[in-house]
Design a protein around this motif. Structure first.
Motif, PDB file in Angstrom:
ATOM      1  N   VAL A 432       0.853  -1.190   0.000  1.00  0.00           N
ATOM      2  CA  VAL A 432       0.000   0.000   0.000  1.00  0.00           C
ATOM      3  C   VAL A 432       0.887   1.237   0.000  1.00  0.00           C
ATOM      4  O   VAL A 432       1.763   1.389   0.836  1.00  0.00           O
ATOM      5  CB  VAL A 432      -0.925   0.031   1.226  1.00  0.00           C
ATOM      6  CG1 VAL A 432      -1.836   1.260   1.175  1.00  0.00           C
ATOM      7  CG2 VAL A 432      -1.746  -1.241   1.309  1.00  0.00           C
ATOM      8  N   GLY A 433       0.654   2.126  -0.945  1.00  0.00           N
ATOM      9  CA  GLY A 433       1.409   3.378  -1.020  1.00  0.00           C
ATOM     10  C   GLY A 433       0.505   4.565  -0.801  1.00  0.00           C
ATOM     11  O   GLY A 433      -0.677   4.435  -0.475  1.00  0.00           O
ATOM     12  N   ASP A 434       1.049   5.761  -0.980  1.00  0.00           N
ATOM     13  CA  ASP A 434       0.260   6.976  -0.784  1.00  0.00           C
ATOM     14  C   ASP A 434      -0.814   7.128  -1.854  1.00  0.00           C
ATOM     15  O   ASP A 434      -1.896   7.630  -1.592  1.00  0.00           O
ATOM     16  CB  ASP A 434       1.171   8.201  -0.790  1.00  0.00           C
ATOM     17  CG  ASP A 434       2.001   8.302   0.491  1.00  0.00           C
ATOM     18  OD1 ASP A 434       1.615   7.663   1.480  1.00  0.00           O
ATOM     19  OD2 ASP A 434       3.023   9.000   0.480  1.00  0.00           O
ATOM     20  N   GLU A 435      -0.529   6.702  -3.071  1.00  0.00           N
ATOM     21  CA  GLU A 435      -1.517   6.782  -4.148  1.00  0.00           C
ATOM     22  C   GLU A 435      -2.245   5.452  -4.231  1.00  0.00           C
ATOM     23  O   GLU A 435      -1.852   4.541  -4.947  1.00  0.00           O
ATOM     24  CB  GLU A 435      -0.815   7.107  -5.478  1.00  0.00           C
ATOM     25  CG  GLU A 435      -0.174   8.482  -5.508  1.00  0.00           C
ATOM     26  CD  GLU A 435      -1.195   9.595  -5.339  1.00  0.00           C
ATOM     27  OE1 GLU A 435      -2.300   9.470  -5.912  1.00  0.00           O
ATOM     28  OE2 GLU A 435      -0.895  10.571  -4.641  1.00  0.00           O
ATOM     29  N   VAL A 436      -3.312   5.323  -3.461  1.00  0.00           N
ATOM     30  CA  VAL A 436      -3.972   4.035  -3.296  1.00  0.00           C
ATOM     31  C   VAL A 436      -4.898   3.749  -4.474  1.00  0.00           C
ATOM     32  O   VAL A 436      -5.827   4.495  -4.755  1.00  0.00           O
ATOM     33  CB  VAL A 436      -4.775   4.001  -1.984  1.00  0.00           C
ATOM     34  CG1 VAL A 436      -5.451   2.648  -1.807  1.00  0.00           C
ATOM     35  CG2 VAL A 436      -3.858   4.301  -0.805  1.00  0.00           C
ATOM     36  N   GLU A 437      -4.623   2.664  -5.162  1.00  0.00           N
ATOM     37  CA  GLU A 437      -5.492   2.159  -6.214  1.00  0.00           C
ATOM     38  C   GLU A 437      -5.017   0.763  -6.563  1.00  0.00           C
ATOM     39  O   GLU A 437      -3.821   0.489  -6.603  1.00  0.00           O
ATOM     40  CB  GLU A 437      -5.446   3.061  -7.445  1.00  0.00           C
ATOM     41  CG  GLU A 437      -6.512   2.724  -8.479  1.00  0.00           C
ATOM     42  CD  GLU A 437      -6.659   3.806  -9.536  1.00  0.00           C
ATOM     43  OE1 GLU A 437      -7.615   3.725 -10.311  1.00  0.00           O
ATOM     44  OE2 GLU A 437      -5.826   4.738  -9.570  1.00  0.00           O
ATOM     45  N   GLY A 438      -5.953  -0.149  -6.773  1.00  0.00           N
ATOM     46  CA  GLY A 438      -5.584  -1.516  -7.117  1.00  0.00           C
ATOM     47  C   GLY A 438      -6.062  -2.505  -6.077  1.00  0.00           C
ATOM     48  O   GLY A 438      -6.994  -2.233  -5.312  1.00  0.00           O
ATOM     49  N   GLU A 439      -5.412  -3.686  -6.045  1.00  0.00           N
ATOM     50  CA  GLU A 439      -5.859  -4.788  -5.202  1.00  0.00           C
ATOM     51  C   GLU A 439      -4.932  -4.976  -4.006  1.00  0.00           C
ATOM     52  O   GLU A 439      -3.705  -4.869  -4.135  1.00  0.00           O
ATOM     53  CB  GLU A 439      -5.916  -6.081  -6.022  1.00  0.00           C
ATOM     54  CG  GLU A 439      -6.923  -6.018  -7.163  1.00  0.00           C
ATOM     55  CD  GLU A 439      -6.982  -7.317  -7.945  1.00  0.00           C
ATOM     56  OE1 GLU A 439      -6.176  -8.223  -7.657  1.00  0.00           O
ATOM     57  OE2 GLU A 439      -7.850  -7.423  -8.833  1.00  0.00           O
ATOM     58  N   TYR A 440      -5.548  -5.302  -2.850  1.00  0.00           N
ATOM     59  CA  TYR A 440      -4.801  -5.487  -1.614  1.00  0.00           C
ATOM     60  C   TYR A 440      -5.445  -6.620  -0.821  1.00  0.00           C
ATOM     61  O   TYR A 440      -6.634  -6.901  -0.961  1.00  0.00           O
ATOM     62  CB  TYR A 440      -4.794  -4.204  -0.771  1.00  0.00           C
ATOM     63  CG  TYR A 440      -4.331  -2.994  -1.538  1.00  0.00           C
ATOM     64  CD1 TYR A 440      -2.980  -2.705  -1.663  1.00  0.00           C
ATOM     65  CD2 TYR A 440      -5.248  -2.157  -2.181  1.00  0.00           C
ATOM     66  CE1 TYR A 440      -2.552  -1.606  -2.384  1.00  0.00           C
ATOM     67  CE2 TYR A 440      -4.833  -1.056  -2.907  1.00  0.00           C
ATOM     68  CZ  TYR A 440      -3.474  -0.781  -3.011  1.00  0.00           C
ATOM     69  OH  TYR A 440      -3.053   0.286  -3.739  1.00  0.00           O
ATOM     70  N   VAL A 441      -4.645  -7.261   0.035  1.00  0.00           N
ATOM     71  CA  VAL A 441      -5.151  -8.352   0.862  1.00  0.00           C
ATOM     72  C   VAL A 441      -4.640  -8.165   2.290  1.00  0.00           C
ATOM     73  O   VAL A 441      -3.438  -8.007   2.513  1.00  0.00           O
ATOM     74  CB  VAL A 441      -4.708  -9.728   0.329  1.00  0.00           C
ATOM     75  CG1 VAL A 441      -5.136 -10.828   1.304  1.00  0.00           C
ATOM     76  CG2 VAL A 441      -5.278  -9.977  -1.054  1.00  0.00           C
ATOM     77  N   ILE A 442      -5.573  -8.155   3.247  1.00  0.00           N
ATOM     78  CA  ILE A 442      -5.206  -8.231   4.673  1.00  0.00           C
ATOM     79  C   ILE A 442      -5.172  -9.716   5.013  1.00  0.00           C
ATOM     80  O   ILE A 442      -6.211 -10.390   4.995  1.00  0.00           O
ATOM     81  CB  ILE A 442      -6.226  -7.489   5.539  1.00  0.00           C
ATOM     82  CG1 ILE A 442      -6.237  -5.999   5.198  1.00  0.00           C
ATOM     83  CG2 ILE A 442      -5.908  -7.684   7.024  1.00  0.00           C
ATOM     84  CD1 ILE A 442      -7.299  -5.194   5.953  1.00  0.00           C
ATOM     85  N   PRO A 443      -4.000 -10.271   5.313  1.00  0.00           N
ATOM     86  CA  PRO A 443      -3.878 -11.730   5.404  1.00  0.00           C
ATOM     87  C   PRO A 443      -4.475 -12.358   6.646  1.00  0.00           C
ATOM     88  O   PRO A 443      -4.858 -13.536   6.627  1.00  0.00           O
ATOM     89  CB  PRO A 443      -2.358 -11.954   5.358  1.00  0.00           C
ATOM     90  CG  PRO A 443      -1.771 -10.685   5.889  1.00  0.00           C
ATOM     91  CD  PRO A 443      -2.701  -9.579   5.461  1.00  0.00           C
TER      92      PRO A 443
END
Length: 535
Positions: A432-443
């Motif tokens: 996760v960066g400052d420019e948030v866009e796209g897919e992420y997973v909290i494991p």
């Protein structure tokens, strides 16, 4: 349309652990008690006809002989209630149209009645769980409605019930009951609202969490404003009956501070909003706001008439994923600016997310304002809609949501996305960066899930599901060219089913809050004070 007949039962619940309640910071440290004794007869002549500031034989500024150290006798209770009614009339410059009965019931009786009024609604519970999970306040390890119920613990002290036009005081000793003055005055304001404007209908007028909080900004804001005016006069202009300390506090597990801070918003920002209305047009302006209340917490927080931006949404879910069409507004809830602020504060407090300073909650604008709900990531709110989804069984399936947020400017949208990304990062999502866009997973953890963040100008859309594949099915990316049912919902269009029609109601529900829309003032004040000392 009346949606929940008995919603008012939940609106004004005051906790025994609060003495005094919100606004009492202005109250003098030492308050002279009334002289003890058996004589509780009035000391001034009655007016020739009923008048503001006099009620049932008692003027607002006269002394009464009441001593609560050994509990209230019937005569003392009558004197205390009548004079409190006179004081509410004096402060509000309005007459009560009828008496307000005050009934004392045991805690066991209160719990029995609450249990009897609570029925199961699996669809609502599952839907509401996703709303609070979207806010990162209640995770998958607990039911949102259970968390809301448990927040009240064993400390409920009383409530006004529009359904039968009376105040009920809950005590552990019905043989020697006591009443907190501020609590009584607060409840009497609700009785006056009900007599003059149908309180039960007003507090059941919104289907969304944000709308309910906004309505309460007027309802609870007025009650807390009058309560504050009352407590400021105690020991200065008026003698006030002292309330003995119960020597303890509520029992049970520590409350969820995110829930408490959300529920407290109308009690904090509401009095400031009422004061603003009074400056604009006196009590006539307050009456007008009660009849036509604000429709967002943004309007209460910032004291503005700015209307929310309409949000259109097309359901494109596939492979068995469905919305809850009979809940909220066409299956959606609007959480609003106040709840978003709490999301950022709560995650900063519990997960040390780089969202907003934890201490910002105490940066208030004046003596009427107890807590702050204004911060860059939530300010600039234009509108939002949370659409919970499920696959399989409503009560035991897979769940996700689509959260569409609209902002006043692209800069506001970017600030929200950045702070939201900070929550994902604090919860363990990599990349996760400052420019948030796209897919992420909290494991792992209470909020373990997959997420996709889509940004388009002033709109930021969060898609959540148990896995990346589920996210793609709940809300296929535009590039897929896939379509689901193709149904489209406007921001306020269509019809909505009541909780009763959807298969059950507690009789105490309000949108987004399940069986509790109560102020938990002292408990929250103490908990938040502790939180500030630790940070």
């Amino acid at each position: 349309m009346r949606k929940r007949v008995s919603v008012g039962l939940a609106v004004l619940i005051v906790l025994a652990s609060v003495a005094p309640a919100v606004g009492a910071a202005e109250r003098p440290a030492a308050v002279d008690a009334e002289a003890a004794g058996d004589d509780v007869t009035p000391q001034r002549a009655d007016p020739e006809s009923d008048t503001v500031g006099w009620e049932d034989g008692y003027w607002h500024d006269e002394r009464i002989s009441v001593d609560q150290s050994d509990g209230l006798s019937d005569a003392e209770m009558d004197a205390m209630v009548s004079r409190a009614m006179a004081r509410v009339e004096y402060l509000r410059d309005t007459e009560f149209s009828s008496d307000v009965p005050v009934e004392v019931i045991s805690r066991e009786e209160f719990q029995r009645r609450s249990s009897e009024n609570r029925t199961s609604n699996a669809s609502y519970d599952a839907w509401n769980d996703q709303v609070w999970e979207a806010l990162f306040i209640v995770g998958e390890d607990r039911s949102a409605n259970e968390a809301l119920r448990s927040a009240s613990g064993q400390s409920t002290a009383g409530f006004y019930a529009p359904g039968d036009d009376r105040i009920r005081i809950i005590t552990d000793s019905t043989g020697a009951p006591t009443i907190d003055n501020a609590t009584l005055v607060h409840e009497l304001v609700h009785a006056m609202q009900d007599q003059n404007g149908n309180l039960g209908e007003r507090i059941g007028s919104s289907e969304t969490q944000d709308g309910s909080l906004a309505v309460d900004g007027v309802v609870e804001g007025e009650a807390n404003y009058i309560e504050t005016q009352y407590t400021q006069r105690c020991g200065v202009e008026w003698r006030c009956v002292e309330t003995p300390s119960d020597g303890g506090s509520g029992t049970g597990s520590p409350p969820n501070l995110g829930i408490l801070l959300t529920l407290l918003q109308p009690y904090s920002d509401g009095p400031v909003y009422i004061d603003w209305l009074l400056e604009r047009g006196g009590w006539d302006a307050v009456d007008a706001a009660f009849a036509d209340p604000p429709n967002s917490t943004e309007q209460v927080i910032h004291r503005t008439d700015e209307a929310p931006t309409p949000v259109e949404y097309e359901d494109r879910a596939r492979n068995g994923w469905e919305t809850f069409p009979n809940q909220g507004e066409n299956g959606s809830d609007t959480v609003g600016e106040a709840s978003m602020y709490v999301m950022f504060w709560y995650q900063a407090r519990t997960a040390r997310a780089d969202t907003i300073p934890v201490q910002s909650v105490a940066r208030t604008s004046g003596p009427l304002d107890t807590y702050n709900y204004d911060a860059p990531p939530s300010a600039g709110w234009g509108n939002d809609r949370v659409f919970p989804y499920y696959k399989g069984s409503v009560s035991d399936g897979e769940y996700g949501y689509v959260w569409v947020t609209e902002w006043d400017s692209e800069e506001d949208a970017s600030e929200f996305a950045r702070a939201y990304g900070a929550i994902l990062e604090a919860q363990g999502a990599p990349g996760v960066g400052d420019e948030v866009e796209g897919e992420y997973v909290i494991p792992e953890g209470r909020f373990a899930d997959a997420f996709r963040i889509d940004r388009d100008g002033t709109r930021v859309t969060v898609v959540n599901g148990p896995t990346p594949d589920a996210v793609a099915n709940i809300r296929p990316p535009e590039s897929d060219g896939a379509a689901g049912s193709g149904s489209e919902s406007g921001a306020a269009s269509g019809t909505t089913a009541s909780a009763d029609e959807a298969g059950g109601s507690t009789g105490l529900e309000a949108p987004g809050f399940g069986p509790l829309t109560a102020v938990l003032a002292v408990l929250a004040a103490v908990a938040l004070a502790v939180a500030r000392r630790r940070d």
